[in-house]
Design a protein around this motif. Structure first.
Motif, PDB file in Angstrom:
ATOM      1  N   LEU B 136       0.821  -1.223   0.000  1.00 38.78           N
ATOM      2  CA  LEU B 136       0.000   0.000   0.000  1.00 38.78           C
ATOM      3  C   LEU B 136       0.850   1.266   0.000  1.00 38.78           C
ATOM      4  N   THR B 137       1.943   1.266   0.750  1.00 40.22           N
ATOM      5  CA  THR B 137       2.705   2.514   0.868  1.00 40.22           C
ATOM      6  C   THR B 137       3.973   2.518   0.021  1.00 40.22           C
ATOM      7  N   LEU B 140       3.306   6.227  -4.810  1.00 39.14           N
ATOM      8  CA  LEU B 140       2.013   6.858  -5.071  1.00 39.14           C
ATOM      9  C   LEU B 140       1.126   5.986  -5.949  1.00 39.14           C
ATOM     10  N   SER B 143      -0.289   3.165  -3.894  1.00 40.17           N
ATOM     11  CA  SER B 143      -1.341   3.619  -2.985  1.00 40.17           C
ATOM     12  C   SER B 143      -2.647   3.842  -3.731  1.00 40.17           C
ATOM     13  N   THR B 144      -2.567   4.538  -4.865  1.00 38.34           N
ATOM     14  CA  THR B 144      -3.811   4.789  -5.596  1.00 38.34           C
ATOM     15  C   THR B 144      -4.394   3.475  -6.074  1.00 38.34           C
ATOM     16  N   VAL B 147      -6.082   1.726  -3.115  1.00 39.55           N
ATOM     17  CA  VAL B 147      -7.264   2.427  -2.603  1.00 39.55           C
ATOM     18  C   VAL B 147      -8.413   2.353  -3.607  1.00 39.55           C
TER      19      VAL B 147
END
Ligand code: HEA
Ligand code: HEA
Ligand code: CUA
Ligand SMILES: [Cu+2]
Lengths: 587, 208, 354
Positions: B136-137, B140, B143-144, B147
């Motif tokens: 997840l981290t 960028l 993450s997108t 999510v």
């Protein structure tokens, strides 16, 4: 009693219900009656208003002197952050839409409840926990990055408080979306037969436009807050530049909601003012269609002006120009409303009691806020005054001088219907006078402060601004005191006030065609429309209206050809029955 | 319902009062719940639109996209998943047709198939999550990616629950009929919505 | 009262216009104008004040007149005249505001153009690279770093925060590195400004002087390259009527020509934390000669600071330690410096995988 009102009331005798027996316990439970929910909203949000007001008073106390001496700087930041969040998300938005909207919309369209009563109750019951949650943040260090909560600042100052803020706003947003769904379906589907869109009271138009805005804009804020909370908790980098994220994206998403939000806060109030001005001037609303459709225009334009809050941040020039022009154009539909209200008042028989006083106060103050709004929409000027007290002045003129004055007008106007008791008018006038003076004293000097170089969100400032700030603080105290007559008046009148008749103002909209307060399910039988919502002075179409056809000394007063307001006799409302026929195309 | 003075007949969710209003509503329904769901989906759509726009902006402000070192996304599994989800939209529509003919068996059949397809989709997505080389981290893009797909996945899950709920209720005889099948329609409309969002998401994340 | 109403109306209109015109020029609301664009902004504001005053007087005049004139006789229970529309009048009050706001838009556009806001070349980060190549490369990174790095001839190790990943421009989607000021004029004088909680740090690239207050020579085309190390700040000089956000990760700029000697406040206008209100310094506009003298004294004292910086390897210093020598100069107190600690610690640990 005027002719039109007699006519409407007689036609609705059958629909007229009988007074409900009062069970105070329902106000504390999960009731699905829209009127109970409306009252729950109004009382809850007003309590939050007092909380927000106390926070504002603390802010002003800190600002009474140039030094940061009353509270610490961190606490100061939390004070105005929570002040703004409470005022916007827990007072104006839920009071105007949830409170008055819930109470009035079904009554005005002749329905017996909202389309989804249980959903309605759920939407309300989200609010108290969300508000208490927000308040509880003071225990762990309240959020302090402004109600805008811009990252990266919001990511590095007080995680717990910030997370509470996000959760609370997400809950309130959900409530607002659910309410919007309910309003849209109710207004579109549940009007009584014979009430087309153009026979709806203007408040319903306003609620329709507002609900559309809430429906479309609020989810984007939710999206932004979801991403923000990931940044905050999990350590993603959506808005954090150290990991390649872009804080400007947050600003776009935030303002995509929060600009429309200001119209969510003002459109319902516009609707209320239209009702009040017409009833208390004893004249039909001037330019019904223009007012109704300008709500829609404001709603459409309101969705495409958000970047005017970002003129000094990372926006490209074309965007600034585009958003400047669209922002300024909003002055046109808003102006249509303002001038139509003035024309409604002009030549009326003004019942100068508290509702109309507050409504006129609204017009006079909102226009000042609107003008400063158009000024800040101008890019070069905004580059100078952005993030200064000029903006603080603008926003309080539209939000307090606008929304709050409008809500007060609405309280005075609909209190008899909601409680069955009249409010005391002398106390009302005192409330008005103190508010009007206190308000201008508190916020007028802020224009000058901002232009001269006082930026906002600061606990300490240059001593050269001390005098004006002291003036603002005094005004704010006066404003706080002005609330007391209102509180006393409401409490006293609710308990011991003079009983109100069913239609004390002689109004024509359907909420006045049942008892005060209305029974469960509102009407005994479906109400009917014997007159339009604003046909004051028209009576039944068979009767003659007692208005001088022409009056050389004050043409504005006459209905005839030399009227300053009207070019030629309108067939529907012409003073002479022989001139009257058919439907007007002028409304 | 503490303290309510209203009797529950008058306050149920699908409150319908007068004949006039019923006449103006959709002929087959006595209430506005389907309209309500559609209006609500407008709001849902706006959340996704907001997230999509954020994604596109992140994409275009980053000098390289996906950021250097991001492993390439596998296309095969998500491709199959996409085909499954799109076809499930047609499958679920059969159920609607069936119940309009009072064919409860057909309803159960098609809803069962849709539920299975939805479950396969979710399983596929979970499989993909566990076999991706980024977390997840990580950056960028990662993450997108998580999510957006995760938020959509939650919607699929919710849609699946709706479908299973309807399936459960349809076991009661005569619960749904050609004239009263709000649950069926709600689940269907919701499922179509989830489907459309996925198509956009797939194009944006995997293809673009 | 036997004066025909048209004449009364006309008179009221004339008085309203005159009062508005007068007040629009004599409101005394604006601070001193000390830059070349300031008078343009001021006359724009004056114009808006004229219009605003007019509208204010019109609306409130009508309200007050109505309160006096149309008050209801308590015994009169009848309705007013059933007037409910007038198309020509409505067209008038739609058209006039429309014309006014379009005019204002065009006027504002003009002023914005003169401020240099619409320069078509504005999207390229590199176009002013000649003057300060290191800034263009570094994008949003700390400004103090290149200063030391250059003097040592090694790669820069930023002090204040990590090297923030640079951003591209996406004008179509609405995010760019914003600029304000006329970039068509040749740049004569460059200063790099770094905003951090809670101070501005100004670097003069040609001489490597670092200062806490901004000195600029009068009547030169000044370019300030603004960056932010931690959160968003904003560079605002009220007397210049110019403001520009400092966005971390982006290189923003403001250009101006100061044309009036004096000291003016330089304010951080964007909420940046608890000491946001204390984050201000001054900008000193002085003659070229005065400016040169000031610069020389700065160079002298900077040498001392630089030695120390090299001796202690700046990369291992915390922000507080690094800033301490400058603290007095940039007008921050020890308390403010202490404030920096948690933020600094956080920014070091924040994940940055790119
Ligand atoms: C109820 C809330 C409300 C309303 C109705 C408005 C209305 C308007 N607002 Fe305001 N605004 C806020 C609430 C509101 N605003 C808040 C809360 C902020 C600050 C947020 C923050 O940063 O915290 C803000 C900030 C804000 C900014 C950003 C400033 C900045 O931060 O730099 C701008 C810029 O364009 C702006 C513009 C406008 C305009 C053009 C209108 C127009 O809609 C006004 C239109 C009305 C009129 C113009 C008056 C009536 C018209 C006539 C009588 C006709 C004739 C008039 C003319 C020809 C001019 N507002
Ligand atoms: C609807 C919205 C709304 C309303 C009604 C108000 C009402 C008031 N606001 Fe606020 N305000 C905002 C919305 C609103 N505000 C927003 C959005 C901001 C921006 C925040 C940000 O920058 O993030 C802001 C910011 C803001 C600031 C700027 C802070 C800063 O930038 O540093 C100030 C300063 O004066 C201020 C003051 C006031 C005052 C004095 C009132 C008064 O009108 C309040 C009057 C009411 C009462 C006082 C309560 C009733 C009285 C009693 C119950 C009697 C007993 C009272 C006491 C014992 C005190 N507000
Ligand atoms: Cu830096 Cu405010
Ligand atoms: Cu706005």
């Amino acid at each position: 009693m005027t002719q039109a009102a007699q006519y409407q009331e007689k036609a609705n005798l059958l629909a007229h219900g009988s007074e409900p027996e009062n069970n105070w316990r329902q106000y504390f439970g999960f009731s699905t009656d829209h009127k109970v929910i409306g009252i729950q909203y109004l009382v809850t949000t007003f309590i939050f208003y007092l909380v927000g007001g106390v926070l504002a008073t603390l802010v002003r106390t800190e600002l009474a002197t140039p030094e940061s001496d009353f509270v610490s700087r961190e606490v100061y930041n939390s004070l105005f952050t929570v002040h703004a969040t409470v005022m916007i998300f827990l007072w104006i938005v839920p009071a105007a839409t949830g409170g008055f909207g819930n109470y009035l919309v079904p009554l005005m369209i002749g329905a017996r409840d909202m389309a989804f009563p249980r959903l309605n109750a759920i939407a309300f019951w989200i609010i108290p926990p969300a508000g208490i949650l927000l308040m509880s943040s003071f225990l762990v260090g309240a959020p302090g990055s402004g109600w805008t909560s811009y990252p990266p600042l919001s990511l590095i100052s007080g995680k717990a408080g910030e997370m509470i803020w996000i959760l609370s706003v997400l809950m309130l947003g959900t409530s607002s979306i659910l309410a919007a769904v309910n309003f849209i379906v109710t207004i579109v589907k549940m009007r009584i037969p014979g009430m087309g869109f153009n026979q709806m009271p203007l408040f319903c138009w306003a609620m329709l436009a507002t609900s559309f805005l809430a429906l479309v804009a609020t989810p984007v804020l939710a999206g932004a807050l979801i991403l923000l909370s990931f940044d905050l908790i999990v350590g993603t980098n959506f808005f954090n530049p150290t990991g390649g994220g872009d804080p400007v994206v947050y600003q776009h998403m935030f303002w995509f909601y929060s600009h429309p939000a200001v119209y969510i806060m003002i459109l319902p109030v516009f609707g209320m003012i239209s009702e009040i001005v017409s009833v208390h001037s004893r004249k039909p609303i001037f330019g019904y269609k223009a007012i109704a459709y300008s709500s829609i225009a404001i709603c459409g334009l309101g969705l495409i002006v958000w970047a005017h809050h970002m003129f000094t941040s990372g926006t490209p020039p074309w965007l600034r120009m585009f958003f400047m022009i669209t922002s300024m154009i909003i002055a046109v539909p808003t102006g249509i409303k303002v001038f139509s209200w003035l024309a409604t008042i002009w030549g009326g028989k003004l019942r100068l009691e508290s509702p109309l006083l507050f409504a006129m106060g609204f017009i006079s103050l909102f226009v000042i806020g609107g003008i400063s709004g158009v000024m800040v929409a101008s890019v070069p000027w905004d580059i100078h005054v952005h993030d200064t007290y000029f903006i603080v002045a603008h926003l309080h003129y539209v939000l307090f001088g606008g929304s709050v004055f409008g809500l007060y007008a609405a309280f005075y106007h609909w209190f008899p219907k909601i409680t069955g008791k009249m409010l005391n008018d002398t106390w009302g006038k005192l409330h008005f006078a103190l508010s009007y003076v206190g308000f201008n004293l508190a916020f007028m000097p802020m224009h000058k402060l901002g232009i001269e170089g006082m930026n906002r969100r600061i606990a300490e400032y240059d001593p050269k601004f001390a005098a004006l700030n002291l003036l603002c603080t005094i005004g704010a105290y006066l404003l706080a005191v002005s609330t007391l007559p209102f509180l006393v008046n409401v409490c006293w009148s609710w308990a011991y006030g003079k009983p109100a008749s069913d239609n004390p103002w002689g109004a024509l909209t359907l909420e006045w065609m049942t008892t005060s307060p209305p029974p469960v399910e509102n009407f005994e039988a479906d109400p009917v429309l014997a007159t339009g919502p604003y046909d004051y002075g028209m009576g039944s179409r068979a009767t003659q209206v007692n208005v001088p056809f022409s009056d050389p000394h004050s043409p504005g007063l006459s209905a005839g050809p030399s009227s300053t307001l009207r070019a030629k006799a309108d067939p529907v409302v012409a003073a002479m029955p022989s001139d009257r026929q058919g439907e007007s195309n002028n409304r | 319902m503490t303290g309510s003075t209203l009797d529950s007949a008058k306050t149920s969710l699908n409150y319908h009062h007068s004949d006039e209003v019923q006449a103006t509503a959709h002929a087959e329904h006595h209430d506005f719940r389907v309209l309500g769901i559609i209006v609500f989906l407008v709001a849902e759509g706006m959340i996704f639109l907001g997230l999509f726009m954020a994604y596109l902006t992140f994409r275009s402000v980053s000098p390289t996209w996906p950021p250097e070192g991001t492993p390439k996304l596998e296309l095969l599994l998500p491709g199959i998943n996409t085909v499954i989800l799109i076809s499930s939209s047609f499958v679920i529509h059969n159920a609607d047709t069936a119940i309009k003919k009072n064919d409860t068996k057909g309803l159960r059949l098609w809803f069962g198939v849709t539920a299975a397809m939805g479950a396969i989709f979710l399983a596929g997505q979970l499989y993909e999550y566990f076999h991706l080389e980024f977390g997840l981290t990580t950056n960028l893009f990662a993450s997108t990616f998580y999510v957006l797909t995760g938020f959509h996945g939650l919607h699929v899950l919710f849609g699946l629950m709706l479908i299973l709920g309807v399936l459960w209720r349809s076991l009661k005889p005569n619960h749904y009929s050609s004239t009263a099948h709000f649950g069926v329609e709600a689940a269907e409309v919701y499922w179509h919505f989830v489907d459309v969002v996925w198509v956009i998401l797939f194009l944006m994340l995997y293809i673009l | 009262m036997n004066i025909p109403s048209q004449i009364v109306t006309l008179l009221a209109g004339i008085i309203l216009t005159l009062v508005s015109l007068w007040y629009g020029q004599n409101h005394h609301l604006l601070p001193i104008a000390a830059s070349e664009v300031a008078p343009l902004v001021d006359s724009l504001f004056d114009t808006m004040m004229v219009i605003g005053t007019g509208i204010f007087l019109l609306v409130n005049g009508i309200l007050i007149y109505s309160v006096i004139k149309f008050r209801r006789d308590p015994n009169d229970d009848t309705d007013g005249p059933p007037v409910h529309g007038n198309i020509p009048l409505e067209i008038v009050w739609t058209a006039i505001p429309a014309v006014i706001v379009l005019g204002l838009s065009i006027y504002s556009f003009d002023v914005y153009q003169a401020e240099g806001g619409q320069d078509p070349m504005d999207h390229s980060v590199a176009h002013h690279g000649k003057n300060h190549t290191q800034m263009a490369k570094m994008s949003g990174a700390a400004v103090a770093a290149p200063l030391i790095a250059d003097s040592q001839g090694v790669d820069a190790t930023p002090l204040m925060s990590e090297d923030l990943p640079p951003k591209q421009e996406a004008p179509a989607l609405g995010t760019v590195s914003p600029k304000v000021g006329d970039s068509t004029k040749p740049t004569e004088f460059v200063v790099n400004a770094a905003g951090m909680q809670y101070a501005w740090l100004f670097t003069y690239p040609d001489t490597e002087v670092v200062a806490g207050e901004l000195h600029v020579p009068i009547n030169r085309n000044v370019l300030i390259n603004i960056s932010a190390n931690d959160v968003i700040h904003a560079f605002w000089v009220p007397e210049f009527r110019l403001k520009q956000d400092a966005v971390p990760g982006r290189q923003t700029e403001v250009r101006f020509v100061a044309n009036r000697l004096g000291e003016y406040p330089l304010i951080c206008a964007e909420l940046c934390g608890a000491y946001h209100g204390a984050m201000k310094t001054k900008i000193v506009v002085e003659s070229q000669a005065d400016f040169d003298t000031w610069l020389q004294t700065q160079i002298a004292s900077a040498e001392v600071g630089l030695d120390r910086a090299i001796a202690t390897t700046p990369a291992t210093l915390t922000e507080v330690e690094y800033l301490a020598p400058y603290a007095k100069e940039i007008g921050v107190t020890a308390g403010v410096l202490q404030q920096l600690q948690p933020a600094a610690a956080k920014s070091v640990h924040a994940p940055s995988i790119s």
